[in-house]
Design a protein around this motif. Sequence first.
Motif, mmCIF file in Angstrom:
data_model
loop_
_atom_site.group_PDB
_atom_site.id
_atom_site.type_symbol
_atom_site.label_atom_id
_atom_site.label_comp_id
_atom_site.label_asym_id
_atom_site.label_seq_id
_atom_site.Cartn_x
_atom_site.Cartn_y
_atom_site.Cartn_z
ATOM 1 N N UNK A 1 17.520 1.458 -11.618
ATOM 2 C CA UNK A 1 16.509 2.062 -11.008
ATOM 3 C C UNK A 1 16.881 3.502 -10.810
ATOM 4 N N UNK A 2 17.787 3.637 -9.909
ATOM 5 C CA UNK A 2 18.348 5.020 -9.197
ATOM 6 C C UNK A 2 18.450 5.983 -10.394
ATOM 7 N N UNK A 3 19.246 5.262 -11.174
ATOM 8 C CA UNK A 3 19.894 6.185 -12.339
ATOM 9 C C UNK A 3 18.784 6.432 -13.158
ATOM 10 N N UNK A 4 17.763 5.999 -13.162
ATOM 11 C CA UNK A 4 16.520 6.375 -14.036
ATOM 12 C C UNK A 4 15.283 7.020 -13.242
ATOM 13 N N UNK A 5 15.802 7.415 -12.047
ATOM 14 C CA UNK A 5 14.680 8.057 -11.056
ATOM 15 C C UNK A 5 13.337 6.981 -11.115
ATOM 16 N N UNK A 6 13.434 5.914 -10.998
ATOM 17 C CA UNK A 6 12.361 4.951 -11.372
ATOM 18 C C UNK A 6 11.361 4.424 -10.095
ATOM 19 N N UNK A 7 10.407 3.876 -10.400
ATOM 20 C CA UNK A 7 9.287 3.625 -9.123
ATOM 21 C C UNK A 7 9.829 2.060 -8.679
ATOM 22 N N UNK A 8 9.831 1.816 -7.295
ATOM 23 C CA UNK A 8 10.118 0.624 -6.899
ATOM 24 C C UNK A 8 8.993 0.371 -5.969
ATOM 25 N N UNK A 9 8.421 -0.998 -5.938
ATOM 26 C CA UNK A 9 7.006 -1.036 -5.208
ATOM 27 C C UNK A 9 7.308 -2.517 -4.223
ATOM 28 N N UNK A 10 6.809 -2.201 -2.860
ATOM 29 C CA UNK A 10 7.167 -3.488 -2.140
ATOM 30 C C UNK A 10 5.781 -3.633 -1.336
ATOM 31 N N UNK A 11 5.662 -4.208 -0.003
ATOM 32 C CA UNK A 11 4.589 -4.521 0.824
ATOM 33 C C UNK A 11 5.180 -5.177 1.955
ATOM 34 N N UNK A 12 4.443 -4.950 3.142
ATOM 35 C CA UNK A 12 4.766 -5.996 4.203
ATOM 36 C C UNK A 12 4.304 -7.266 3.835
#
Length: 303
Positions: free
Chosen positions: A73-84
């Motif tokens: 994901x970092x190599x693609x400069x991608x989006x990561x989504x999380x939540x409490x």
Amino acid sequence: MHTPSRRRFLATLGAAVIAAHSPGPLAAAPSGRRRIPRDGRTVPAIGLGTWQAFDYADDAAADRDALATLKLLADAAGVVDSSPMYGRSEAVLGRLLRDADPERAVFVATKVWTRGKSEGRAQIDESMRLIGRDPIDLLQIHNLSDYDTQLATVLELKAAGRVRYAGATHYTAGAHAELVRAIEGGKLDFVQVNYSLREREAARTVFPAARANGVAVLVNRPFAEGDVFRATKGKPLPDFAREIGAASWAQYALKFILGEAAVTCAIPGTRNPKHCADNLGAATGPMPDAALCRRMAEHFDTL
């Protein structure tokens, strides 16, 4: 900086997974990025969700897989989504991002999921601490919980430079009318909503509002909690999948989603690097037009 050995690993993994089913010249890759309407910044059309996949403790094998996935994901400069709401996911994500993304190329999104102004602010501060990002790219009101109160806090943090984009989320069609009202309020940069071959309501409800108001769209539940794979298990891809370079049912399902112009990024959840590489491959090659999207949905409905 990405080392040569790391680049070889990423290239080899991605190529091996995608090429194993490659339809040949139809898989020629465009940029695979889409614009955030608010300011024109681009992000990859496929990102990563962390619900369940990153909620674990003291599991070395899970760490290895999740780290490899985040490096892709970092190599693609991608989006990561999380939540409490996702248990230990924020803490695991933050710990692994330190190694996976030293250049902070990943677009990080999380949420506030509580009631009350002071509780919301405390939760946001804790999320930033756990993930290790302040400012954070996108802060969303999870499932519209205590929406007005939390939105005011998110907008205050945005004005202070601690949040880049404000958003709101939900995962059921029953909440689409509320999401539309939130979009039409004019304060959101992003909305996150469920959409898939199995759950298509957002195309009639949320997407038109997002287009009209210049709001970016993240798509959750792109495989409908695995229902897409249960329906397609053991079934061959239709011949017309070659027209859009879909090399797997995951890519077929994701390309159907990306055929909707309102969609900025779909965020399938996984910590499996092979699955992540396959998912990322859906952003390459041609995308279906409206007619082909209808054909894709009709074919899925026969399975």
